[in-house]
Design a protein around this motif. Sequence first.
Motif, PDB file in Angstrom:
ATOM      1  N   ILE A  74      44.079 -76.009 -19.568  1.00  0.00           N
ATOM      2  CA  ILE A  74      43.385 -77.108 -20.268  1.00  0.00           C
ATOM      3  C   ILE A  74      41.990 -76.705 -20.783  1.00  0.00           C
ATOM      4  N   PRO A  75      41.134 -76.073 -19.955  1.00  0.00           N
ATOM      5  CA  PRO A  75      39.800 -75.725 -20.484  1.00  0.00           C
ATOM      6  C   PRO A  75      39.878 -74.769 -21.679  1.00  0.00           C
ATOM      7  N   ILE A  76      40.869 -73.903 -21.693  1.00  0.00           N
ATOM      8  CA  ILE A  76      40.976 -72.920 -22.784  1.00  0.00           C
ATOM      9  C   ILE A  76      41.535 -73.577 -24.042  1.00  0.00           C
ATOM     10  N   LEU A  77      42.577 -74.373 -23.873  1.00  0.00           N
ATOM     11  CA  LEU A  77      43.146 -75.063 -25.037  1.00  0.00           C
ATOM     12  C   LEU A  77      42.097 -75.997 -25.655  1.00  0.00           C
ATOM     13  N   ALA A  78      41.276 -76.617 -24.793  1.00  0.00           N
ATOM     14  CA  ALA A  78      40.254 -77.547 -25.295  1.00  0.00           C
ATOM     15  C   ALA A  78      39.240 -76.833 -26.177  1.00  0.00           C
ATOM     16  N   GLY A  79      39.073 -75.542 -25.942  1.00  0.00           N
ATOM     17  CA  GLY A  79      38.085 -74.769 -26.689  1.00  0.00           C
ATOM     18  C   GLY A  79      38.437 -74.592 -28.157  1.00  0.00           C
ATOM     19  N   ASN A 131      36.268 -83.780 -27.613  1.00  0.00           N
ATOM     20  CA  ASN A 131      37.627 -83.611 -28.155  1.00  0.00           C
ATOM     21  C   ASN A 131      38.705 -83.652 -27.062  1.00  0.00           C
ATOM     22  N   VAL A 132      38.356 -84.160 -25.872  1.00  0.00           N
ATOM     23  CA  VAL A 132      39.344 -84.193 -24.782  1.00  0.00           C
ATOM     24  C   VAL A 132      39.477 -85.620 -24.257  1.00  0.00           C
TER      25      VAL A 132
END
Length: 534
Positions: A191-196, A341-342
């Motif tokens: 999740i933290p990486i996709l959010a980037g 954006n999350v």
Amino acid sequence: MAPPQHDVIVIGAGFAGLRALHTLRSAGRRVAVLEAGDGIGGVWYFNRYPGARCDIESYDYSYSFSSELEQEWRWTQRYATQPEILRYIEHVADRFDLHRDVHLGRRVVRAQWDEAAGLWELTTEGGEHWAAAFVIWAVGNLSTTKQPELPGQADFRGRILHTARWPHADVDVTGLRVGVIGTGSSGMQSIPILAGTAAHLTVFQRTANFSVPAQHRAISGAEDAAVRADYPARRARVLASPSGLGFRPRREATVEVPEAERTAIFEQAWDGAGFGFGLAFRDLLTDQSANDLAAEFIRDKIAQIVTDPTTRELLTPRDHPFGAKRPVVDDGYYATFNRDNVSLIDIRTDPIDRLDASGIVLASGATHALDVLVLATGFDAITGSLLRPDIVGRNGLSLRQKWSAGPITYLGLGTHGFPNMFTIAGPGSPGLLINVLVGIEQHVDWIADLLADMDERGATRVEATEAAERDWGAHLLARTEQTLYPKARSYYMGDEVPGKPRVFMLYTGGLRDYRRILAECVADSYAGFEFDKD
Ligand code: NA7
């Protein structure tokens, strides 16, 4: 039938299968490894999602059988990433010439014991037949993926990806609307990486999970040199620790430690221990009041990180004890929800109803438009890959039948009615509750010693007795009842698959006790196993 070309067939070419191949072949046995995938590495071959990492320190999540291997391999990260682990596995396979006995693209769909011939006969999906006197299932605890029932999948115009079947080519989500279902390790790591990069990321959460920070960092040259100089002692510390992580919990009961000191200990563990946070005290998984203190500490941390009150409350785990469901080790997970954006959607109160052409439709009728849907929904754990093939033992007994109310094993290594068959790090053993690499190596060495002992006896058949597995089952239950594990709905308990029997499937007594039990069994001439010659 022509005599079999192999003594042992190992199913699975992950860490366990490759170690079994190396060790048994070095002992002069003819070994073949059958692997369903197109490459070696098991979970590390398939789980290529962004952020996939091990949450056990690299040095400890590595083979210990070769000091040359220890000295020549350079780990670069405290917790190795999936690509680094896969490179390590490939290196080991090259270094010990393992590829020549690994047969890829062979999914075993049936294994049948032939009593008269004293052989296991295996059939692959492609219709090949293999035979050997011994069969070893090295199929992993988390390898049969779980696809949630999502009506309307065929209508969805976007792309659906499962974390454990992630494409080999890079998946670029730049500018796309991404949804993630699942907040176990795979969800929380990705999740933290996709959010980037995603334009918008929507997380669909059913259960809020506990997570502690990984504190990733690169390993310096000096640190690496120090570990290499100390490797034997480091391995000894791992073997002497209850979870195979190399450190022992504090001996005091959590509640007996004065509050300020206790908080300082939790702070220190939060800042540096990673997965070892759960071992800050010895009783976190056995005493509810101790567990409440650890859980409250983590809940406070979440409160300090997450700014939006509704999101914060949704992310705060309140329905299970810390650690009773596999906790996660993350890198910036909670802080990700402070990004514009999350968004987080609670599918416990408003479940997913279906997919339509543009995205997810919830029971309330609310819709979430998506370009990519990531399923981080996990696995049919622990028994999934053992019950998927049709394994048929003596007198036509099928393993599915025998385990219909939950797995029954002796020491997690054998099961009555299934001669010359072993499982590695599977149900009835500490499995995933300890550093699984340690469990794997211990099992492989134990099996190799048993086969050598059989040679000395002139025995060709070994089988766990019914009495031994009954006693082991009672022991497993007694140990589990001393813990908080049954208080959570988890894949340890079979809760992850509707209809799966609800029974705790692993040994909770820890590595040291388990090692002692295996050693006692050997010292007692393999008590609990029957041979055709004593
Ligand atoms: P996990 O830990 O089993 O997590 C799966 C997640 O997916 C978890 O949050 C589940 O919610 C969720 N899930 C599963 N099925 C559904 C459906 N049908 N609908 C909604 N949500 C669902 O698997 P991981 O791949 O993350 O991690 C596996 C292990 O890898 C991990 O434990 C480490 O050992 C490494 P639930 O909690 O069941 O409500």
